[in-house]
Design an enzyme around this catalytic site. Structure first.
Site, short mmCIF file in Angstrom:
data_model
loop_
_atom_site.label_atom_id
_atom_site.label_comp_id
_atom_site.label_asym_id
_atom_site.label_seq_id
_atom_site.Cartn_x
_atom_site.Cartn_y
_atom_site.Cartn_z
N ASP A 128 0.82 -1.21 0.00
CA ASP A 128 0.00 0.00 0.00
C ASP A 128 0.86 1.25 0.00
OD1 ASP A 128 -1.82 -2.21 1.22
OD2 ASP A 128 -3.10 -0.65 0.40
O1 MRU Z 1 -7.63 -3.27 2.71
P1 MRU Z 1 -7.32 -3.64 1.29
O2 MRU Z 1 -8.05 -4.84 0.81
O3 MRU Z 1 -7.48 -2.45 0.37
O4 MRU Z 1 -5.78 -4.00 1.33
C1 MRU Z 1 -5.18 -4.43 0.15
C2 MRU Z 1 -3.73 -4.73 0.30
O5 MRU Z 1 -3.16 -4.62 1.36
C3 MRU Z 1 -3.00 -5.07 -0.96
O6 MRU Z 1 -1.97 -5.97 -0.69
C4 MRU Z 1 -2.40 -3.79 -1.57
O7 MRU Z 1 -3.36 -2.77 -1.63
C5 MRU Z 1 -1.87 -4.04 -2.92
S1 MRU Z 1 -3.13 -4.41 -4.10
C6 MRU Z 1 -2.35 -4.59 -5.60
#
Ligand code: MRU
Length: 353
Positions: free
Chosen positions: A241
């Site tokens: 993220d």
């Molecule tokens: O809470 P989320 O489902 O948005 O978290 C998603 C993640 O942590 C993913 O690993 C990250 O956003 C990368 S998605 C290509």
């Protein structure tokens, strides 16, 4: 079959409602920036790149309908600011907002309102193609890097959360690496963690794997260390993220413990992420804001209570993996870098945040 999480046709945007997957496939219409804000906040759409793309496309939908009247720049600025506030940890929406605003300000110097709307819409629409292209490069670089350590064998990967077509414009990042290995005929199996509390692994990654015939096995998060010891895991590959200057990486909660377990077992640990997920303005992971989600995500599933009533809950959505544990490397569309190489590799290629 190709999963389409985001359906965009000039001026009309629909998203696959990920709250209903895997049991129901329903597309929700996104007619406004406010619709997108709510879809992002409630996690109908999630995953760092998808959040940014849906956010910006919702703006394109409004701009195509003439939003902002004689002052589109103010409308664009306020919309982007609102969208960026929906979820704080992933950097992608904030980065897109910054770059788009800079572009819009430059364009506004020589264009009238209608022309400005048109060029901003064109900038946004290009995001979809760019993201899929970057993901395919990530998939290819990651697969080659992992295979270089095992020249003849098929590989077994462990991944976390959902980083596939559902989290991006298509193909995926960490799951894109898995897809590339599979299409090369070199993937023996991918183990995907359930990813409590929101179950992106069991609901979404498992759904993508089954839909595409990728050999996959679901495990609970608490089985990860055992799986590493018993199942001959070649590499752990996760998404991100926000990757900061020293390589510390925020990703779905549970990533940190996977990295510790991988280190203990001598298994290379990779982060796969486009450069748009990198934030060189923060020096270390200590500076990353971690989103805390509502307690109900832990205490119930689909509205059915599963925890003792009255218990207090802490529900951070992400954790930070220290760069020392990212032993395989950070896989980007520009190549694979050790955390210590990232800053030099990206300097001059990323706009400042
Ligand atoms: O809470 P989320 O489902 O948005 O978290 C998603 C993640 O942590 C993913 O690993 C990250 O956003 C990368 S998605 C290509």
């Amino acid at each position: 079959m190709t999963l389409e999480a985001i359906r965009y046709r000039a001026g009309s945007l629909q998203i696959l409602n990920q709250l209903l997957l895997p049991h129901q496939t329903a597309y929700d219409e996104v007619r406004s920036v406010q619709d997108a804000y709510e879809a992002i906040k409630s996690m109908k759409v999630r995953g760092a790149p998808a959040i940014a793309i849906v956010g910006c496309l919702s703006l394109a939908v409004e701009l195509r309908a003439g939003a902002g009247g004689d002052d589109p720049l103010t409308f664009i600025r306020e919309s982007l600011c609102h969208l960026t506030s929906a979820r704080p940890t992933a950097v992608n929406m904030g980065r897109a907002a910054r770059e788009l605003m800079e572009f819009a300000e430059n364009e506004s110097m020589e264009k009238n309102s209608e022309q400005l709307r048109e060029s901003v819409v064109a900038w946004i629409e290009a995001m979809l193609v760019r993201d899929v292209n970057d993901n395919k490069k990530i998939g290819n670089f990651g697969a080659q890097h992992i295979l270089s350590g095992v020249p003849r064998d098929s590989v077994t990967i462990l991944t976390h959360c959902n980083t596939g077509s559902l989290a991006t414009a298509g193909y995926g990042t960490a799951l894109g690496v898995v897809r590339s290995l599979h299409s090369l005929g070199r993937l023996k199996r991918v183990y995907c963690t359930e990813t409590r509390p929101y179950n992106q692994g069991s609901r979404l990654t498992a759904y993508e794997a089954v839909a595409e015939g990728i050999p996959a096995t679901l495990i609970t998060d608490s089985m990860a260390a055992l799986t590493m010891r018993e199942m001959n895991i070649t590499a752990v590959v996760v998404g991100a993220d926000r990757v900061v200057a020293n390589g510390d990486t925020a990703n779905k909660v549970g990533t940190y413990q996977l990295a510790i377990a991988a280190k203990h077992h001598g298994i290379p640990f990779y982060v796969a992420a486009p450069s748009t997920s990198c934030d060189l303005s923060l020096e270390s992971g200590r500076d990353i804001v971690i989103e805390v989600r509502p307690p109900e995500e832990l205490t119930s599933i689909n509205g059915v209570p599963i925890a003792a009533q009255g218990i207090e809950v802490w529900n951070p959505a992400f954790d930070v993996t220290p760069h020392q544990l990212i032993t395989g490397g950070i896989i980007t569309e520009l190549g694979v870098f050790l955390p210590s190489e990232l800053q030099a590799a990206l300097t001059g290629r990323l706009t400042a945040l």
